[in-house]
Design a protein around this motif. Structure first.
Motif, PDB file in Angstrom:
ATOM      1  N   ASP A 138       0.831  -1.197   0.000  1.00 50.79           N
ATOM      2  CA  ASP A 138       0.000   0.000   0.000  1.00 50.79           C
ATOM      3  C   ASP A 138       0.870   1.254   0.000  1.00 50.79           C
ATOM      4  O   ASP A 138       0.622   2.200  -0.750  1.00 50.79           O
ATOM      5  CB  ASP A 138      -0.936  -0.014   1.211  1.00 50.79           C
ATOM      6  CG  ASP A 138      -1.850   1.189   1.243  1.00 50.79           C
ATOM      7  OD1 ASP A 138      -2.596   1.401   0.265  1.00 50.79           O
ATOM      8  OD2 ASP A 138      -1.822   1.926   2.248  1.00 50.79           O
ATOM      9  N   ARG A 142       1.134   4.223  -2.798  1.00 52.50           N
ATOM     10  CA  ARG A 142       0.960   5.648  -2.485  1.00 52.50           C
ATOM     11  C   ARG A 142       2.160   6.455  -2.955  1.00 52.50           C
ATOM     12  O   ARG A 142       2.014   7.544  -3.502  1.00 52.50           O
ATOM     13  CB  ARG A 142       0.713   5.847  -0.992  1.00 52.50           C
ATOM     14  CG  ARG A 142      -0.647   5.315  -0.541  1.00 52.50           C
ATOM     15  CD  ARG A 142      -1.065   5.748   0.863  1.00 52.50           C
ATOM     16  NE  ARG A 142      -0.027   5.975   1.830  1.00 52.50           N
ATOM     17  CZ  ARG A 142       0.322   5.135   2.808  1.00 52.50           C
ATOM     18  NH1 ARG A 142      -0.311   3.983   2.947  1.00 52.50           N
ATOM     19  NH2 ARG A 142       1.267   5.440   3.649  1.00 52.50           N
ATOM     20  N   GLU A 144       4.157   5.707  -5.424  1.00 46.83           N
ATOM     21  CA  GLU A 144       4.120   5.758  -6.891  1.00 46.83           C
ATOM     22  C   GLU A 144       3.194   6.848  -7.385  1.00 46.83           C
ATOM     23  O   GLU A 144       3.418   7.444  -8.429  1.00 46.83           O
ATOM     24  CB  GLU A 144       3.671   4.419  -7.471  1.00 46.83           C
ATOM     25  CG  GLU A 144       4.736   3.365  -7.443  1.00 46.83           C
ATOM     26  CD  GLU A 144       4.261   2.037  -8.005  1.00 46.83           C
ATOM     27  OE1 GLU A 144       3.062   1.688  -7.852  1.00 46.83           O
ATOM     28  OE2 GLU A 144       5.093   1.339  -8.603  1.00 46.83           O
ATOM     29  N   HIS A 145       2.125   7.097  -6.631  1.00 46.94           N
ATOM     30  CA  HIS A 145       1.127   8.070  -7.058  1.00 46.94           C
ATOM     31  C   HIS A 145       1.241   9.415  -6.342  1.00 46.94           C
ATOM     32  O   HIS A 145       0.376  10.273  -6.460  1.00 46.94           O
ATOM     33  CB  HIS A 145      -0.285   7.485  -6.875  1.00 46.94           C
ATOM     34  CG  HIS A 145      -0.506   6.323  -7.777  1.00 46.94           C
ATOM     35  ND1 HIS A 145      -0.331   5.018  -7.362  1.00 46.94           N
ATOM     36  CD2 HIS A 145      -0.861   6.260  -9.093  1.00 46.94           C
ATOM     37  CE1 HIS A 145      -0.568   4.211  -8.371  1.00 46.94           C
ATOM     38  NE2 HIS A 145      -0.892   4.925  -9.433  1.00 46.94           N
ATOM     39  N   GLY A 146       2.317   9.564  -5.560  1.00 47.97           N
ATOM     40  CA  GLY A 146       2.561  10.845  -4.912  1.00 47.97           C
ATOM     41  C   GLY A 146       1.645  11.155  -3.750  1.00 47.97           C
ATOM     42  O   GLY A 146       1.467  12.314  -3.388  1.00 47.97           O
ATOM     43  N   VAL A 147       1.050  10.118  -3.134  1.00 52.10           N
ATOM     44  CA  VAL A 147       0.176  10.315  -1.989  1.00 52.10           C
ATOM     45  C   VAL A 147       0.972   9.940  -0.747  1.00 52.10           C
ATOM     46  O   VAL A 147       1.301   8.788  -0.530  1.00 52.10           O
ATOM     47  CB  VAL A 147      -1.096   9.414  -2.089  1.00 52.10           C
ATOM     48  CG1 VAL A 147      -1.980   9.617  -0.882  1.00 52.10           C
ATOM     49  CG2 VAL A 147      -1.835   9.695  -3.379  1.00 52.10           C
ATOM     50  N   PHE A 148       1.287  10.923   0.077  1.00 51.52           N
ATOM     51  CA  PHE A 148       2.167  10.667   1.220  1.00 51.52           C
ATOM     52  C   PHE A 148       1.425  10.534   2.539  1.00 51.52           C
ATOM     53  O   PHE A 148       1.965  10.081   3.507  1.00 51.52           O
ATOM     54  CB  PHE A 148       3.212  11.776   1.334  1.00 51.52           C
ATOM     55  CG  PHE A 148       4.075  11.840   0.120  1.00 51.52           C
ATOM     56  CD1 PHE A 148       5.031  10.864  -0.122  1.00 51.52           C
ATOM     57  CD2 PHE A 148       3.927  12.854  -0.803  1.00 51.52           C
ATOM     58  CE1 PHE A 148       5.825  10.903  -1.250  1.00 51.52           C
ATOM     59  CE2 PHE A 148       4.713  12.907  -1.939  1.00 51.52           C
ATOM     60  CZ  PHE A 148       5.662  11.930  -2.165  1.00 51.52           C
ATOM     61  N   ALA A 149       0.176  10.938   2.603  1.00 49.68           N
ATOM     62  CA  ALA A 149      -0.575  10.865   3.860  1.00 49.68           C
ATOM     63  C   ALA A 149      -1.492   9.679   3.870  1.00 49.68           C
ATOM     64  O   ALA A 149      -1.802   9.089   2.914  1.00 49.68           O
ATOM     65  CB  ALA A 149      -1.376  12.131   4.064  1.00 49.68           C
TER      66      ALA A 149
END
Length: 149
Positions: A138, A142, A144-149
């Protein structure tokens, strides 16, 4: 449209995938059967080569004691639980390598060092359970898609 088609290059069909290189079916019934029948010891050797880890290191990360590893080498295959742990390692290593755009050295370094997004745990230490493995995958998704939170 013609310009797009002229510049399009089909993926090289002769380049083997990670799964072909290590000898594990990527998905579906073939994977399920391979896990139930037990992975070949050859898969273990190929995972060692692909990951750049030492034999003993990989065995430790997938929780296979040295004596058991020797028995599996003689028998030629792993049991179901061991096969599942090998698959989890392969899945995480492949995802990490893709995250680092094919750079196995960077992927290995990421796996072997504490990661903030995993509570400062090393990803390689989180392969013992499917829940921990899912947390690592997971986080990779995240990142890979630039979602850090």
């Amino acid at each position: 449209m013609a310009i797009l088609l002229d510049n399009y290059r089909a993926p090289n069909a002769s380049t083997p995938s990670f799964w072909q290189i290590v000898g594990i079916p990527a998905r579906g019934a073939q994977l399920y059967d391979a896990l139930k029948e037990g992975m070949s010891f050859t898969v273990y050797k190929k995972l060692v080569a692909a990951s750049g880890l030492e034999h003993k290191e990989l065995a430790r990360y997938v929780a296979i004691p040295p004596a058991t590893l020797q028995r599996r080498a003689k028998a030629g295959k792993f049991n179901v639980d061991e096969s599942d742990r090998l698959y989890r390692f392969a899945e995480v290593f492949n995802a990490t390598t893709e995250l680092f755009e094919g750079d196995n050295d960077r992927a290995r370094q990421w796996l072997l060092n504490p990661v903030r997004g995993l509570g400062d745990r090393r990803p390689v230490d989180m392969l013992a359970t499917s829940a921990e493995t899912e947390a690592v995958l997971d986080l990779i998704g995240r990142l890979e898609h630039g979602v850090f939170a």
